[in-house]
Design an enzyme around this catalytic site. Structure first.
Site, short mmCIF file in Angstrom:
data_model
loop_
_atom_site.label_atom_id
_atom_site.label_comp_id
_atom_site.label_asym_id
_atom_site.label_seq_id
_atom_site.Cartn_x
_atom_site.Cartn_y
_atom_site.Cartn_z
N ALA A 14 28.11 14.09 53.55
CA ALA A 14 27.70 15.82 53.93
C ALA A 14 28.10 16.59 53.72
O ALA A 14 27.46 17.97 53.44
CB ALA A 14 28.49 15.95 54.99
N GLY A 17 22.45 18.33 50.38
CA GLY A 17 20.66 17.27 50.93
C GLY A 17 20.69 17.06 51.96
O GLY A 17 21.10 17.54 52.66
N ARG A 38 32.54 12.72 49.20
CA ARG A 38 33.63 12.12 48.38
C ARG A 38 34.20 13.47 47.51
O ARG A 38 36.01 13.98 47.64
CB ARG A 38 33.59 11.77 47.37
CG ARG A 38 33.78 9.88 47.68
CD ARG A 38 32.71 8.81 46.42
NE ARG A 38 31.28 9.56 46.43
CZ ARG A 38 30.77 9.93 45.44
NH1 ARG A 38 30.76 8.60 44.88
NH2 ARG A 38 29.06 10.13 45.23
N SER A 152 14.07 5.10 53.89
CA SER A 152 13.61 5.87 53.27
C SER A 152 12.10 4.64 53.32
O SER A 152 11.63 4.24 53.65
CB SER A 152 14.19 5.31 51.54
OG SER A 152 12.71 5.99 50.60
N TYR A 165 16.66 -0.16 44.28
CA TYR A 165 16.99 0.77 45.31
C TYR A 165 16.23 0.80 46.36
O TYR A 165 16.80 0.72 48.09
CB TYR A 165 16.42 2.04 45.36
CG TYR A 165 16.17 2.77 45.42
CD1 TYR A 165 17.45 3.84 46.16
CD2 TYR A 165 15.77 3.83 46.20
CE1 TYR A 165 17.69 4.54 47.14
CE2 TYR A 165 15.58 5.17 47.78
CZ TYR A 165 16.48 5.59 47.31
OH TYR A 165 16.49 6.15 48.78
N LYS A 169 16.94 -0.41 50.44
CA LYS A 169 17.04 0.36 51.84
C LYS A 169 15.63 -0.38 52.58
O LYS A 169 15.57 -0.36 53.84
CB LYS A 169 15.95 1.71 51.40
CG LYS A 169 15.97 2.97 51.15
CD LYS A 169 17.26 3.26 51.52
CE LYS A 169 18.18 4.59 51.06
NZ LYS A 169 19.60 5.12 51.61
N PRO A 195 12.52 8.77 55.08
CA PRO A 195 11.64 9.52 54.85
C PRO A 195 11.24 9.21 53.55
O PRO A 195 11.00 8.55 52.44
CB PRO A 195 12.67 10.51 54.38
CG PRO A 195 14.36 10.40 54.86
CD PRO A 195 13.89 9.01 54.84
N LEU A 197 9.81 12.22 49.61
CA LEU A 197 10.15 12.91 48.87
C LEU A 197 10.88 13.80 49.43
O LEU A 197 10.13 14.65 50.13
CB LEU A 197 9.44 12.71 47.32
CG LEU A 197 9.60 13.76 46.32
CD1 LEU A 197 10.48 12.72 45.68
CD2 LEU A 197 8.68 14.44 45.75
N THR A 200 16.38 17.08 47.23
CA THR A 200 18.17 17.54 46.53
C THR A 200 18.20 16.65 45.68
O THR A 200 17.49 17.11 44.98
CB THR A 200 18.35 16.02 48.06
OG1 THR A 200 17.81 14.94 47.57
CG2 THR A 200 18.19 16.09 48.97
P1 NDP Z 1 22.08 14.06 47.93
O1 NDP Z 1 22.71 13.82 46.55
O2 NDP Z 1 21.90 15.19 47.54
O3 NDP Z 1 23.18 13.73 48.57
C1 NDP Z 1 23.55 12.01 48.69
C2 NDP Z 1 24.62 12.64 49.42
O4 NDP Z 1 25.34 11.31 49.77
C3 NDP Z 1 26.22 13.45 49.50
O5 NDP Z 1 26.48 13.97 50.48
C4 NDP Z 1 27.29 12.56 48.54
O6 NDP Z 1 28.34 12.91 48.13
C5 NDP Z 1 26.92 11.68 49.16
N1 NDP Z 1 27.22 9.89 48.70
C6 NDP Z 1 26.65 9.76 47.56
N2 NDP Z 1 27.58 8.34 47.19
C7 NDP Z 1 28.77 8.71 48.37
C8 NDP Z 1 29.78 7.25 48.70
N3 NDP Z 1 30.44 5.87 47.34
N4 NDP Z 1 30.94 7.57 49.33
C9 NDP Z 1 30.44 9.09 50.34
N5 NDP Z 1 29.54 9.19 49.96
C10 NDP Z 1 28.74 9.50 49.31
O7 NDP Z 1 20.34 12.87 47.92
P2 NDP Z 1 19.95 12.96 48.92
O8 NDP Z 1 20.17 14.07 50.69
O9 NDP Z 1 18.42 13.17 49.12
O10 NDP Z 1 20.65 11.76 49.97
C11 NDP Z 1 20.72 10.90 51.57
C12 NDP Z 1 20.01 10.47 51.31
O11 NDP Z 1 18.46 9.89 52.06
C13 NDP Z 1 20.12 9.00 50.92
O12 NDP Z 1 20.62 7.72 51.43
C14 NDP Z 1 18.99 8.88 50.27
O13 NDP Z 1 19.07 7.33 49.69
C15 NDP Z 1 18.26 9.15 51.32
N6 NDP Z 1 16.76 9.87 50.80
C16 NDP Z 1 16.85 10.28 50.52
C17 NDP Z 1 15.30 10.81 49.61
C18 NDP Z 1 14.69 12.02 48.80
O14 NDP Z 1 13.65 12.43 48.25
N7 NDP Z 1 16.32 13.03 48.54
C19 NDP Z 1 14.16 10.30 50.26
C20 NDP Z 1 14.45 9.38 51.02
C21 NDP Z 1 15.59 8.82 51.16
P3 NDP Z 1 29.86 12.79 47.79
O15 NDP Z 1 29.63 12.61 45.67
O16 NDP Z 1 30.35 13.99 47.56
O17 NDP Z 1 29.79 12.04 48.07
C1 8X3 Z 2 14.48 8.13 48.40
C2 8X3 Z 2 12.57 9.09 47.85
O1 8X3 Z 2 10.67 8.49 46.01
O2 8X3 Z 2 12.21 7.35 44.94
O3 8X3 Z 2 14.13 7.26 48.72
O4 8X3 Z 2 11.30 6.23 47.79
S1 8X3 Z 2 11.51 8.15 47.14
#
Ligand code: NDP
Ligand code: 8X3
Length: 267
Positions: A14, A17, A38, A152, A165, A169, A195, A197, A200
């Protein structure tokens, strides 16, 4: 109709992103939100914005507050401790958004690092499993609840150097499908929102803080914004109880597949 108002939603990841956007969207619709991540300072900052949404200061609807809990989802005992804390606080979540996740590196499989693999598998798969194992039994017992996994497009199509990765997924996709079979005689739903791309901090994390390399990912591309994914999550959660959106793929209009992407046209 707003079926989200008054619900209690736990959102992992939370602090940035998509997770941050989900918290704000749920708060705006009048949910009580429980934020996990974290980085404590970021949790507090996002919670303050969520509370402002709920107070209607930014056009939101009255809701039930925002609570924060600093947690690494890879810490199995910590996840169990979080579930105990919820019970002690008398909080029975209606919604779990399993969003915490990451990619580390972009390497050929035979050149990849075991540390990167562990981090992705432990966070994206085992962290999601442990959170689900901790909160789903209460939902089954209450015969109500909804788990939304943020998957994803990489759960459907593998792309070069995306190996581990994508494997995590694909695992999330399999677990969502499998859990739905296990939940068939309950009213508990599980969905995944998958989703393409999204702009974030994902690439910044993938490339270990290399901002220039991360920026290239989104250069000249009209990527999804975190709010777009949060909208999709809210759509899924707002569906009538008889409707289970088991999987929703949300792509940028310019990206029809990981391999087919149009660059932004020059203005
Ligand atoms: P961000 O890096 O912006 O956010 C990731 C979040 O995950 C942060 O809040 C981080 O919090 C948290 N996180 C990571 N590792 C841990 C951990 N070990 N324990 C607790 N919290 C953790 O990335 P996104 O918002 O893009 O990613 C969110 C999700 O969306 C992911 O599952 C990603 O795979 C998925 N996704 C993203 C896409 C993209 O293109 N961006 C596309 C498709 C899917 P903190 O570091 O404070 O712990
Ligand atoms: C994260 C986005 O473009 O690496 O799931 O598949 S991508």
């Amino acid at each position: 109709m707003n079926r989200i108002r008054g619900k209690t939603a736990v959102v992992t990841g939370a602090t940035a992103g998509i997770g941050e956007a989900c918290v704000l969207a749920l708060a705006e619709r009048g949910a009580r939100v429980v934020l996990l991540g974290r980085r404590r300072d970021r949790l507090d900052a996002v919670a303050a914005r969520a509370t402002a949404q709920q107070r209607g200061e930014t056009g939101g609807q009255a809701g039930g507050g925002a609570l924060v809990y600093a947690l690494d989802v890879r810490d199995r005992a910590g996840v169990a401790g979080f579930a105990d804390w919820l019970s002690r606080e008398g909080i029975a979540p209606d919604v779990l958004v399993n969003n915490a996740g990451l990619a580390r590196g972009l390497d050929k499989l035979h050149e990849g690092s075991a540390e990167d693999w562990d981090e992705m598998i432990d966070t994206n798969v085992k962290g999601l499993l442990d959170m689900t194992r901790a909160l789903l039994p209460g939902m089954v017992e209450r015969d109500a609840g909804h788990v939304v996994n943020v998957g994803s497009i990489a759960a459907h199509v593998v792309y070069p150097k995306g190996n581990v990765y994508a494997a995590t997924k694909f695992a999330v996709r399999a677990l969502t499908d499998a859990a739905n079979l296990d939940l068939v005689d309950t009213r508990v739903r599980m969905s995944s929102v998958d989703p393409g791309l999204v702009e974030t901090e994902f690439s910044l994390v993938r490339f270990r803080g290399n901002a220039g390399r991360a920026r290239q990912t989104y250069e000249d591309v009209e990527a999804l914004q975190p709010e777009d994914v949060a909208d999709a999550v809210c759509y899924v959660l707002n569906a009538p109880p008889r409707v289970n959106v088991q999987r929703m793929i949300v792509m940028p209009t310019v990206q029809r597949s990981p391999f087919v992407m149009a660059k932004r046209l020059a203005q």
